[in-house]
Design a protein around this motif. Structure first.
Motif, mmCIF file in Angstrom:
data_model
loop_
_atom_site.group_PDB
_atom_site.id
_atom_site.type_symbol
_atom_site.label_atom_id
_atom_site.label_comp_id
_atom_site.label_asym_id
_atom_site.label_seq_id
_atom_site.Cartn_x
_atom_site.Cartn_y
_atom_site.Cartn_z
ATOM 1 N N HIS A 12 0.850 -1.184 0.000
ATOM 2 C CA HIS A 12 0.000 0.000 0.000
ATOM 3 C C HIS A 12 0.890 1.240 0.000
ATOM 4 O O HIS A 12 1.882 1.296 0.725
ATOM 5 N N LEU A 13 0.523 2.215 -0.805
ATOM 6 C CA LEU A 13 1.278 3.465 -0.906
ATOM 7 C C LEU A 13 0.358 4.630 -0.548
ATOM 8 O O LEU A 13 -0.639 4.871 -1.234
ATOM 9 N N ILE A 14 0.670 5.322 0.544
ATOM 10 C CA ILE A 14 -0.059 6.540 0.925
ATOM 11 C C ILE A 14 0.659 7.692 0.235
ATOM 12 O O ILE A 14 1.758 8.082 0.619
ATOM 13 N N THR A 15 0.037 8.201 -0.811
ATOM 14 C CA THR A 15 0.716 9.162 -1.686
ATOM 15 C C THR A 15 0.773 10.551 -1.054
ATOM 16 O O THR A 15 0.095 10.840 -0.059
ATOM 17 N N ASP A 16 1.562 11.407 -1.669
ATOM 18 C CA ASP A 16 1.730 12.773 -1.172
ATOM 19 C C ASP A 16 1.343 13.751 -2.282
ATOM 20 O O ASP A 16 0.172 13.891 -2.594
ATOM 21 N N ASN A 17 2.309 14.364 -2.934
ATOM 22 C CA ASN A 17 2.018 15.458 -3.865
ATOM 23 C C ASN A 17 1.723 14.975 -5.284
ATOM 24 O O ASN A 17 2.233 13.952 -5.732
ATOM 25 N N ALA A 18 0.906 15.756 -5.986
ATOM 26 C CA ALA A 18 0.672 15.554 -7.414
ATOM 27 C C ALA A 18 1.893 16.054 -8.195
ATOM 28 O O ALA A 18 2.846 16.586 -7.636
ATOM 29 N N ASP A 25 5.833 8.003 -7.819
ATOM 30 C CA ASP A 25 5.022 7.016 -7.094
ATOM 31 C C ASP A 25 4.505 5.947 -8.050
ATOM 32 O O ASP A 25 4.523 4.748 -7.735
ATOM 33 N N LEU A 26 4.042 6.384 -9.207
ATOM 34 C CA LEU A 26 3.541 5.439 -10.205
ATOM 35 C C LEU A 26 4.673 4.555 -10.732
ATOM 36 O O LEU A 26 4.460 3.374 -11.030
ATOM 37 N N HIS A 46 -3.368 4.889 -1.949
ATOM 38 C CA HIS A 46 -4.311 5.643 -1.122
ATOM 39 C C HIS A 46 -4.122 7.125 -1.459
ATOM 40 O O HIS A 46 -3.205 7.782 -0.963
ATOM 41 N N LEU A 47 -4.981 7.628 -2.332
ATOM 42 C CA LEU A 47 -4.955 9.036 -2.713
ATOM 43 C C LEU A 47 -5.751 9.841 -1.687
ATOM 44 O O LEU A 47 -6.357 9.279 -0.772
ATOM 45 N N LYS A 48 -5.751 11.150 -1.841
ATOM 46 C CA LYS A 48 -6.506 11.991 -0.919
ATOM 47 C C LYS A 48 -7.882 12.314 -1.519
ATOM 48 O O LYS A 48 -8.019 12.439 -2.746
ATOM 49 N N ALA A 57 -2.120 14.532 -4.137
ATOM 50 C CA ALA A 57 -2.652 13.835 -5.304
ATOM 51 C C ALA A 57 -4.028 13.245 -4.999
ATOM 52 O O ALA A 57 -4.242 12.663 -3.930
ATOM 53 N N THR A 58 -4.955 13.400 -5.937
ATOM 54 C CA THR A 58 -6.310 12.881 -5.819
ATOM 55 C C THR A 58 -6.587 11.922 -6.983
ATOM 56 O O THR A 58 -5.752 11.754 -7.873
ATOM 57 N N SER A 59 -7.768 11.335 -6.987
ATOM 58 C CA SER A 59 -8.138 10.442 -8.092
ATOM 59 C C SER A 59 -8.121 11.181 -9.427
ATOM 60 O O SER A 59 -7.757 10.608 -10.469
ATOM 61 N N THR A 60 -8.509 12.446 -9.415
ATOM 62 C CA THR A 60 -8.466 13.248 -10.638
ATOM 63 C C THR A 60 -7.045 13.370 -11.168
ATOM 64 O O THR A 60 -6.806 13.322 -12.384
#
Length: 223
Positions: A12-18, A25-26, A46-48, A57-60
């Protein structure tokens, strides 16, 4: 962290910035998936749910980043995006910003306050990689623990093995010997807050049942 003989792991990766950081991260997710499903079965991002701290970073951002990479003329970029889209469709790459872990990541509370659902989601992970200075501060509850406090000791409340990746932008730091702290302090007096230094720290906590918080300590109850 991920032993060579392990199989069917969930990372699991809890992401940070876009932006560029999210592309890295990808790239990590792509590498883990390339090891094959017999080794790493699933990578979960796990995006925000929203930009909690300006640029999260979000799903968008995931959709936008994959679209940009698909149209990029850089050799390998389009194939990279195609591989990730295929992993999404096959369920080996899972991404979302509304789950219990994403919600826990966007509260002002420490990670030890995560609810039962978030704890259960993370307990299924073979490894969690948590990105960013803010997530590190949440791990410590924004408390100024002595710098030589072992990171693994403080993170004994976490429900699974944890790798923290952090650029230092706040005064909090643990897991450093007195000699190491003095050495970096001589060379970089403002190392804690300037962003010139980073920390990579790992904890493999025991199984616990609950955490009680007091003004001066945490009490961890073993399962």
């Amino acid at each position: 962290m991920l032993s060579h003989g392990s199989s069917h792991l969930q990372v699991h990766l809890i992401t940070d910035n876009a932006g560029l950081e999210f592309v890295s991260d990808l790239a990590l997710a792509h590498y883990l998936l390339s090891l094959g499903p017999d080794h790493v079965a699933v990578v979960q991002l796990h995006l925000k749910p929203y930009p909690f701290f300006v640029s999260d970073a979000t799903s968008t951002d995931l959709d936008h980043t994959l679209a940009l990479l698909s149209a990029d003329a850089t050799p390998g970029a389009a194939q990279f995006a195609q591989d990730l889209r295929r992993a999404l469709s096959e369920g080996r790459l899972v991404a979302g910003g509304t789950g219990a872990v994403s919600r826990a990541a966007t509260t002002p509370q420490a990670w030890w306050h995560m609810d039962a659902q978030a704890r259960a989601e993370l307990a299924a992970a073979s490894l969690v990689v948590a990105k960013g200075d803010l997530m590190y501060r949440k791990m410590l509850g924004d408390r100024p623990f002595p710098t030589d406090t072992p990171f693994s000791k403080l993170l004994a409340y976490f429900p699974c093995p944890l790798l923290a990746l952090r650029t230092c932008k706040a005064p909090l730091a643990v897991g450093l010997s007195t000699a190491a702290e003095q050495d970096v302090g001589r060379r970089r007096p403002n190392w804690r807050t300037s962003g010139c230094c980073g920390l990579v720290q790992f904890a493999d906590p025991p199984s616990i049942s609950s955490v009680d918080e007091f003004a001066d300590r945490l009490v961890i109850h073993m399962a």
